[in-house]
Scaffold this motif. Structure first.
Motif, PDB file in Angstrom:
ATOM      1  N   TRP A 134      -1.814  63.281  69.369  1.00  0.00           N
ATOM      2  CA  TRP A 134      -2.317  63.248  71.000  1.00  0.00           C
ATOM      3  C   TRP A 134      -1.959  61.874  71.318  1.00  0.00           C
ATOM      4  O   TRP A 134      -1.427  61.657  72.732  1.00  0.00           O
ATOM      5  N   LEU A 135      -2.211  60.731  70.740  1.00  0.00           N
ATOM      6  CA  LEU A 135      -2.058  59.375  71.214  1.00  0.00           C
ATOM      7  C   LEU A 135      -0.573  59.005  71.198  1.00  0.00           C
ATOM      8  O   LEU A 135      -0.251  58.465  72.391  1.00  0.00           O
ATOM      9  N   MET A 136       0.314  59.349  70.564  1.00  0.00           N
ATOM     10  CA  MET A 136       1.752  59.190  70.622  1.00  0.00           C
ATOM     11  C   MET A 136       2.044  59.912  71.928  1.00  0.00           C
ATOM     12  O   MET A 136       3.123  59.445  72.589  1.00  0.00           O
ATOM     13  N   GLU A 137       1.976  61.289  72.017  1.00  0.00           N
ATOM     14  CA  GLU A 137       2.424  61.765  73.001  1.00  0.00           C
ATOM     15  C   GLU A 137       1.814  61.444  74.342  1.00  0.00           C
ATOM     16  O   GLU A 137       2.572  61.388  75.381  1.00  0.00           O
ATOM     17  N   GLU A 138       0.758  60.874  74.555  1.00  0.00           N
ATOM     18  CA  GLU A 138       0.022  60.524  75.844  1.00  0.00           C
ATOM     19  C   GLU A 138       0.611  59.262  75.969  1.00  0.00           C
ATOM     20  O   GLU A 138       0.836  58.939  77.273  1.00  0.00           O
TER      21      GLU A 138
ATOM     22  N   LYS B  13       4.371  59.953  77.317  1.00  0.00           N
ATOM     23  CA  LYS B  13       4.074  60.596  78.753  1.00  0.00           C
ATOM     24  C   LYS B  13       3.820  59.669  79.922  1.00  0.00           C
ATOM     25  O   LYS B  13       4.255  59.614  80.946  1.00  0.00           O
ATOM     26  N   ASN B  14       2.782  58.584  79.505  1.00  0.00           N
ATOM     27  CA  ASN B  14       2.453  57.545  80.480  1.00  0.00           C
ATOM     28  C   ASN B  14       3.086  56.312  80.804  1.00  0.00           C
ATOM     29  O   ASN B  14       3.244  55.857  81.815  1.00  0.00           O
ATOM     30  N   GLU B  15       3.745  55.808  79.538  1.00  0.00           N
ATOM     31  CA  GLU B  15       4.717  54.686  79.600  1.00  0.00           C
ATOM     32  C   GLU B  15       6.024  54.600  79.416  1.00  0.00           C
ATOM     33  O   GLU B  15       6.730  53.810  79.562  1.00  0.00           O
ATOM     34  N   TYR B  16       6.651  55.643  79.346  1.00  0.00           N
ATOM     35  CA  TYR B  16       8.109  55.974  79.145  1.00  0.00           C
ATOM     36  C   TYR B  16       8.732  56.938  80.224  1.00  0.00           C
ATOM     37  O   TYR B  16       7.890  57.915  80.655  1.00  0.00           O
TER      38      TYR B  16
ATOM     39  N   GLY C 249      14.212  51.693  75.528  1.00  0.00           N
ATOM     40  CA  GLY C 249      13.351  51.101  76.407  1.00  0.00           C
ATOM     41  C   GLY C 249      12.651  52.186  77.480  1.00  0.00           C
ATOM     42  O   GLY C 249      11.377  52.075  77.951  1.00  0.00           O
ATOM     43  N   ASP C 250      13.288  53.268  77.573  1.00  0.00           N
ATOM     44  CA  ASP C 250      12.983  54.229  78.680  1.00  0.00           C
ATOM     45  C   ASP C 250      12.878  55.600  77.835  1.00  0.00           C
ATOM     46  O   ASP C 250      11.912  56.334  78.514  1.00  0.00           O
ATOM     47  N   THR C 251      13.076  55.574  76.512  1.00  0.00           N
ATOM     48  CA  THR C 251      12.710  56.841  75.842  1.00  0.00           C
ATOM     49  C   THR C 251      11.786  56.563  74.639  1.00  0.00           C
ATOM     50  O   THR C 251      12.279  55.549  73.850  1.00  0.00           O
ATOM     51  N   LEU C 252      10.876  57.166  74.318  1.00  0.00           N
ATOM     52  CA  LEU C 252      10.097  56.968  73.089  1.00  0.00           C
ATOM     53  C   LEU C 252      10.614  58.020  72.078  1.00  0.00           C
ATOM     54  O   LEU C 252      10.569  59.178  72.551  1.00  0.00           O
ATOM     55  N   VAL C 253      10.820  57.561  70.899  1.00  0.00           N
ATOM     56  CA  VAL C 253      11.207  58.589  69.822  1.00  0.00           C
ATOM     57  C   VAL C 253       9.995  58.771  68.918  1.00  0.00           C
ATOM     58  O   VAL C 253       9.481  57.426  68.455  1.00  0.00           O
ATOM     59  N   ILE C 254       9.373  59.759  68.781  1.00  0.00           N
ATOM     60  CA  ILE C 254       8.297  60.171  67.788  1.00  0.00           C
ATOM     61  C   ILE C 254       8.663  60.846  66.610  1.00  0.00           C
ATOM     62  O   ILE C 254       9.097  61.751  66.461  1.00  0.00           O
ATOM     63  N   PHE C 255       8.292  60.102  65.502  1.00  0.00           N
ATOM     64  CA  PHE C 255       8.384  60.907  63.924  1.00  0.00           C
ATOM     65  C   PHE C 255       7.181  61.126  63.628  1.00  0.00           C
ATOM     66  O   PHE C 255       6.355  60.366  63.005  1.00  0.00           O
TER      67      PHE C 255
ATOM     68  N   GLN D 125      16.616  47.996  69.494  1.00  0.00           N
ATOM     69  CA  GLN D 125      16.459  48.346  70.984  1.00  0.00           C
ATOM     70  C   GLN D 125      15.779  49.540  71.131  1.00  0.00           C
ATOM     71  O   GLN D 125      15.034  49.758  72.046  1.00  0.00           O
ATOM     72  N   TYR D 126      15.687  50.637  70.164  1.00  0.00           N
ATOM     73  CA  TYR D 126      15.172  51.968  70.424  1.00  0.00           C
ATOM     74  C   TYR D 126      13.498  51.794  70.135  1.00  0.00           C
ATOM     75  O   TYR D 126      13.017  50.906  69.182  1.00  0.00           O
ATOM     76  N   HIS D 127      12.804  52.405  70.642  1.00  0.00           N
ATOM     77  CA  HIS D 127      11.101  52.400  70.509  1.00  0.00           C
ATOM     78  C   HIS D 127      11.032  53.725  69.657  1.00  0.00           C
ATOM     79  O   HIS D 127      10.907  54.716  70.049  1.00  0.00           O
ATOM     80  N   ILE D 128      10.352  53.527  68.526  1.00  0.00           N
ATOM     81  CA  ILE D 128      10.164  54.335  67.510  1.00  0.00           C
ATOM     82  C   ILE D 128       8.680  54.382  67.019  1.00  0.00           C
ATOM     83  O   ILE D 128       8.252  53.027  66.762  1.00  0.00           O
ATOM     84  N   ILE D 129       8.172  55.487  67.312  1.00  0.00           N
ATOM     85  CA  ILE D 129       6.652  55.434  66.772  1.00  0.00           C
ATOM     86  C   ILE D 129       6.472  56.677  65.735  1.00  0.00           C
ATOM     87  O   ILE D 129       7.127  57.753  66.117  1.00  0.00           O
ATOM     88  N   ALA D 130       6.032  56.222  64.446  1.00  0.00           N
ATOM     89  CA  ALA D 130       6.160  57.381  63.508  1.00  0.00           C
ATOM     90  C   ALA D 130       4.562  57.520  63.151  1.00  0.00           C
ATOM     91  O   ALA D 130       3.622  56.566  63.181  1.00  0.00           O
TER      92      ALA D 130
END
Length: 440
Positions: free
Chosen positions: A33-37, A40-43, A85-91, A113-118
């Motif tokens: 939930w935290l990653m997806e929220e 949604k809000n920051e990218y 910077g505009d797209t968050l990639v979630i693993f 340069q890519y924003h990656i959260i796993a």
């Protein structure tokens, strides 16, 4: 639902030295939930690869795990453009793909340069291959703290009163705070439990959710543990309420079963630590920093990850809320209250220990480091606050700050060379700000 850890995600996003971010924590603490929220809000947009729900995604990482290949594969699969910077990639559930976990190293080295959260719930468990040590930033997600619970259930003004040090207003509303704290003892901080209570205030529904979570954890035992260790993990897990209900809450292996020895249960205990389903609070007999260097790792207390789950696992009847005065706070020899303070300390970023002498004639519930100070914290479940052990500790070491957490109102005793702070249980998370505001 507001999470304190969200601010740390914002700091990560803005950091010029940003690495791929790894969210750690037990299952069902709200990582997805935290990653997806956050996405949604920051990218402008985000894409989420969940390796548990969609095992086919692991094919992206079978051969080539260069960032260039992975980004192109994800863009094609999701029919979207990934813009740095505009797209968050979630693993998500990244532990299901060793190669995906390894790829974080190359995103750091070749494509920062890519924003990656796993995120993953079993990342500390052996068997996940080469871990990208030093190539990722890490944040641990815990159950909601008491303040987060209040904010998540529409009681924001009560949190503001504490954070503003409006002690007169807090004292006037002490009965409200105690009522909310009792409810938190039952509901706890698991996001599903808090969301359900906030929506309908139905504790029976909350208990059903908690029991389902406990069932899910038991299913994990058989899914992720060898058949040899599964019964040992279950024995340790099931023994926690019993150990905490003792006056001396030290974990004792031989109480698991006749002839039990620590070396036979090391793998099972390590698994519970690695998945963050339990919190280990080791003893120290010294007054020296860093505390971790002087802790006795073989002597410890074992707590669950969440007070609400402890209440459910203990089969604590919901009617206990209706009992007079401080009954719920003192039940099981104060087990719930000690669990609560431990949970608040860990949520605030502390690594607590407890202090005790070898023969057990004196024991202080928690001891922490804060701004080059060692601070003892004695926990009392009611308004009776006499504590021989804390008195012994203060006479031995004369700490600059000591804390007694109880149901008594806020107060300070002593002088600048050694002050004793009486802090209500519901304010314990604010003690660093309270101490920082004191004159030197």
């Amino acid at each position: 639902m507001k999470r304190i850890v969200y601010d740390r995600l914002l700091t990560w996003k803005k950091s010029p030295d940003r690495k791929p971010l790894l969210l750690q924590g037990a299952r069902q603490t709200g990582k997805t939930w935290l990653m997806e929220e956050f996405g949604k809000n920051e990218y402008k947009n985000y894409v989420c690869l969940n390796f548990d729900k969609n095992p086919r995604l692991t094919a992206f990482f079978n051969d080539d795990i260069s960032p260039e290949f992975i980004i192109k594969s994800v863009e094609q699969y999701y029919n979207t453009k990934i813009i740095p910077g505009d797209t968050l990639v979630i693993f998500d559930e990244i532990q299901e793909s060793k190669r995906a976990l390894n790829s974080l190293k190359y995103f750091y080295e070749e494509a920062p340069q890519y924003h990656i959260i796993a995120a993953g719930s079993f990342l500390g468990v052996a068997g996940h291959g080469s871990f990208p040590v030093g190539k990722v930033d890490r944040i641990t997600v815990y159950p909601l703290s008491f303040f987060e619970f209040l904010e998540g259930t529409g009681k924001e003004r009560y949190v503001e009163s504490i954070k503003n040090f409006d002690f007169e207003l807090v004292r006037a509303a002490s009965s409200d705070y105690e009522k909310f704290l009792k409810i938190y003892y039952m509901v706890g901080g698991m996001p599903k439990s808090v969301a359900a209570y906030g929506a309908r205030e139905n504790l029976n529904e909350v208990r059903s959710i908690q029991n389902n979570i406990l069932d899910d954890y038991r299913d994990d035992f058989s899914k992720h543990i060898s058949p040899l260790n599964t019964p040992k993990v279950e024995m340790i897990w099931n023994s926690i309420p019993r150990h905490l209900s003792k006056e001396k809450k030290k974990f004792i292996y031989k109480e698991l079963t006749n002839g039990a020895r620590a070396y036979s249960y090391e793998d099972a205990m390590s698994w519970l630590f690695a998945t963050r389903l339990v919190n280990k609070i080791s003893r120290t007999q010294d007054y020296m920093m860093p505390l971790a260097s002087y802790a006795d790792e073989k002597t410890f207390k074992l707590f669950m990850l969440d007070i609400g789950l402890l209440s459910a696992k203990s089969s604590l009847d919901i009617s206990a809320l209706m009992e007079p005065e401080d009954h719920l706070f003192s039940i099981f020899n104060g087990a719930l209250t000690e669990q609560f303070v431990m949970q608040e300390l860990i949520s605030a970023g502390f690594s607590p220990y407890y202090w005790g002498r070898e023969k057990g004639e004196a024991e202080v519930d928690f001891i922490i480091q804060w701004q080059n100070n060692i601070i003892p914290i004695e926990v009392k479940s009611g308004i009776r606050t006499k504590s021989k052990s804390l008195d012994v500790f203060r006479k031995l070491y004369n700490p600059k700050y000591s804390i007694r957490a109880s149901l008594k109102n806020f107060g300070i005793a002593g002088d600048l060379s050694g002050r004793l702070f009486s802090i209500p249980l519901y304010m314990i998370a604010s003690f660093p700000e309270i101490l920082a505001a004191q004159p030197e």
